[in-house]
Scaffold this active site. Structure first.
Site, PDB file in Angstrom:
ATOM      1  N   SER A   1       0.836  -1.208   0.000  1.00 25.88           N
ATOM      2  CA  SER A   1       0.000   0.000   0.000  1.00 25.88           C
ATOM      3  C   SER A   1       0.870   1.258   0.000  1.00 25.88           C
ATOM      4  CB  SER A   1      -0.960   0.001   1.189  1.00 25.88           C
ATOM      5  OG  SER A   1      -0.269  -0.215   2.403  1.00 25.88           O
TER       6      SER A   1
ATOM      7  N   GLY B   1       4.399  -7.470  12.779  1.00 29.94           N
ATOM      8  CA  GLY B   1       3.232  -8.223  12.326  1.00 29.94           C
ATOM      9  C   GLY B   1       2.070  -8.133  13.290  1.00 29.94           C
TER      10      GLY B   1
ATOM     11  N   ASP C   1      -4.897   0.633   8.211  1.00 27.15           N
ATOM     12  CA  ASP C   1      -4.792  -0.776   7.810  1.00 27.15           C
ATOM     13  C   ASP C   1      -3.824  -1.491   8.759  1.00 27.15           C
ATOM     14  OD1 ASP C   1      -5.262  -3.039   6.267  1.00 27.15           O
ATOM     15  OD2 ASP C   1      -3.737  -2.546   4.776  1.00 27.15           O
TER      16      ASP C   1
ATOM     17  N   HIS D   1      -6.041  -5.332  13.693  1.00 29.31           N
ATOM     18  CA  HIS D   1      -7.485  -5.493  13.519  1.00 29.31           C
ATOM     19  C   HIS D   1      -8.199  -5.949  14.787  1.00 29.31           C
ATOM     20  CE1 HIS D   1      -6.893  -4.411   9.529  1.00 29.31           C
ATOM     21  NE2 HIS D   1      -7.147  -5.522   8.876  1.00 29.31           N
TER      22      HIS D   1
ATOM     23  N   HIS E   1      -9.269   0.082   5.453  1.00 34.23           N
ATOM     24  CA  HIS E   1      -9.228  -1.205   4.754  1.00 34.23           C
ATOM     25  C   HIS E   1      -9.860  -2.311   5.595  1.00 34.23           C
ATOM     26  CE1 HIS E   1      -7.046  -4.508   2.387  1.00 34.23           C
ATOM     27  NE2 HIS E   1      -7.919  -3.932   1.584  1.00 34.23           N
TER      28      HIS E   1
HETATM   29  N1  SAH Z   1      -1.096  -2.132   4.162  1.00 34.13           N
HETATM   30  C1  SAH Z   1      -0.367  -3.393   4.044  1.00 34.13           C
HETATM   31  C2  SAH Z   1      -0.852  -4.462   4.978  1.00 34.13           C
HETATM   32  C3  SAH Z   1      -0.817  -4.123   6.441  1.00 34.13           C
HETATM   33  S1  SAH Z   1      -0.941  -5.557   7.449  1.00 34.13           S
HETATM   34  C4  SAH Z   1      -0.383  -3.881   2.604  1.00 34.13           C
HETATM   35  O1  SAH Z   1      -0.760  -3.140   1.700  1.00 34.13           O
HETATM   36  O2  SAH Z   1      -0.022  -5.011   2.354  1.00 34.13           O
HETATM   37  C5  SAH Z   1      -1.081  -4.847   9.041  1.00 34.13           C
HETATM   38  C6  SAH Z   1       0.202  -4.278   9.592  1.00 34.13           C
HETATM   39  O3  SAH Z   1      -0.147  -3.567  10.777  1.00 34.13           O
HETATM   40  C7  SAH Z   1       1.263  -5.303   9.992  1.00 34.13           C
HETATM   41  O4  SAH Z   1       2.437  -5.090   9.256  1.00 34.13           O
HETATM   42  C8  SAH Z   1       1.485  -5.059  11.501  1.00 34.13           C
HETATM   43  O5  SAH Z   1       2.834  -5.121  11.894  1.00 34.13           O
HETATM   44  C9  SAH Z   1       0.946  -3.663  11.674  1.00 34.13           C
HETATM   45  N2  SAH Z   1       0.457  -3.390  13.020  1.00 34.13           N
HETATM   46  C10 SAH Z   1      -0.460  -4.103  13.735  1.00 34.13           C
HETATM   47  N3  SAH Z   1      -0.658  -3.532  14.926  1.00 34.13           N
HETATM   48  C11 SAH Z   1       0.148  -2.433  14.986  1.00 34.13           C
HETATM   49  C12 SAH Z   1       0.389  -1.433  15.980  1.00 34.13           C
HETATM   50  N4  SAH Z   1      -0.238  -1.433  17.155  1.00 34.13           N
HETATM   51  N5  SAH Z   1       1.292  -0.465  15.699  1.00 34.13           N
HETATM   52  C13 SAH Z   1       1.949  -0.448  14.522  1.00 34.13           C
HETATM   53  N6  SAH Z   1       1.747  -1.355  13.538  1.00 34.13           N
HETATM   54  C14 SAH Z   1       0.861  -2.337  13.768  1.00 34.13           C
HETATM   55 MG    MG Z   2      -5.754  -4.741   5.086  1.00 40.30          MG
END
Ligand code: SAH
Ligand code: MG
Length: 208
Positions: free
Chosen positions: A47, A70, A136, A139, A164
């Site tokens: 992204s 992750g 994003d 979750h 997202h």
């Molecule tokens: N936008 C990406 C996908 C993101 S996946 C794409 O286009 O492929 C979700 C990401 O959120 C992961 O890399 C994870 O490390 C990060 N994440 C989850 N919780 C988080 C937090 N509390 N602080 C920072 N990053 C976080």
């Molecule tokens: Mg996503």
């Protein structure tokens, strides 16, 4: 979007379908002036390459916030685990080297700034207004709502909030991104201006 840039963004590891990435690029291209772009959840940079390409063309920065360890579902034993992302020195997930290489190869180091750490902790001290915010990240209920509360107030009037993994039907996926999307609409401050797949594009009204 430029064919070479599209090829690179599509080749980056990630969870964003290409059609949604293109919608992200289009949204960012139409974001107002008034601040940089910021995404929460960089992972390996897919992204970020879509948003970063728009940022480069607009002459603004994209900040990409991620602790690069992750989400829950990326950990060993979970559905979205990729063992190639384990750092052999520490034995834990590290997506930062992959993110960095993808940004470098896309020629976007001048426009994409990795901010490495927990989004809630960074959001708590962030002060810069944002022309576009893309959520994003984590979750879980706690992570998604913390991202909403910490970051959404920074979106400028007419600015875009893009979320997202919004699944109105629980059979399609987890609730928290949908919940924060509903929160944004219920606030009366945002109106929906675009929808593709699980991506929702909202614009901040000028009356708030
Ligand atoms: N936008 C990406 C996908 C993101 S996946 C794409 O286009 O492929 C979700 C990401 O959120 C992961 O890399 C994870 O490390 C990060 N994440 C989850 N919780 C988080 C937090 N509390 N602080 C920072 N990053 C976080
Ligand atoms: Mg996503």
């Amino acid at each position: 979007m430029d064919a070479e840039a599209l090829k690179r963004a599509s080749a980056a590891k990630g969870f964003m379908p290409i059609s949604e990435g293109l919608a992200l690029y289009e949204a960012a291209s139409g974001a107002p002036d008034g601040g940089p772009f910021l995404e929460i959840g960089g992972y390996c940079g897919r992204s970020a390459l879509f948003l970063g390409q728009a940022a480069a063309e607009r002459g603004v920065l994209l900040f990409s916030v991620d602790h690069h360890r992750g989400s829950e579902e990326n950990q060993p034993g979970w559905q979205w685990h990729d063992s190639a992302l384990i750092d052999v020195r520490t034995g834990i997930l590290d997506t930062l080297p992959h993110f960095r290489l993808n940004v470098f190869e896309a020629g976007l180091e001048g426009s994409v700034v990795a901010v490495v750490g927990d989004s809630a902790r960074i959001g708590a001290v962030w002060r810069t207004p944002l022309a576009l915010l893309f959520i994003d990240g984590g979750h879980s209920v706690a992570a998604a709502h913390a991202d909403y509360e910490n970051w959404v107030p920074h979106v400028v009037n007419d600015g875009l909030l893009v979320i997202h993994d919004v699944f109105p039907d629980p059979a399609d996926g987890g609730r928290p991104p949908y919940e924060i999307y509903c929160r944004a609409l219920a606030s009366g401050v945002f109106v929906e201006v675009g929808e593709i797949g699980s991506l929702r594009v909202l614009r901040r009204g000028a009356c708030s």
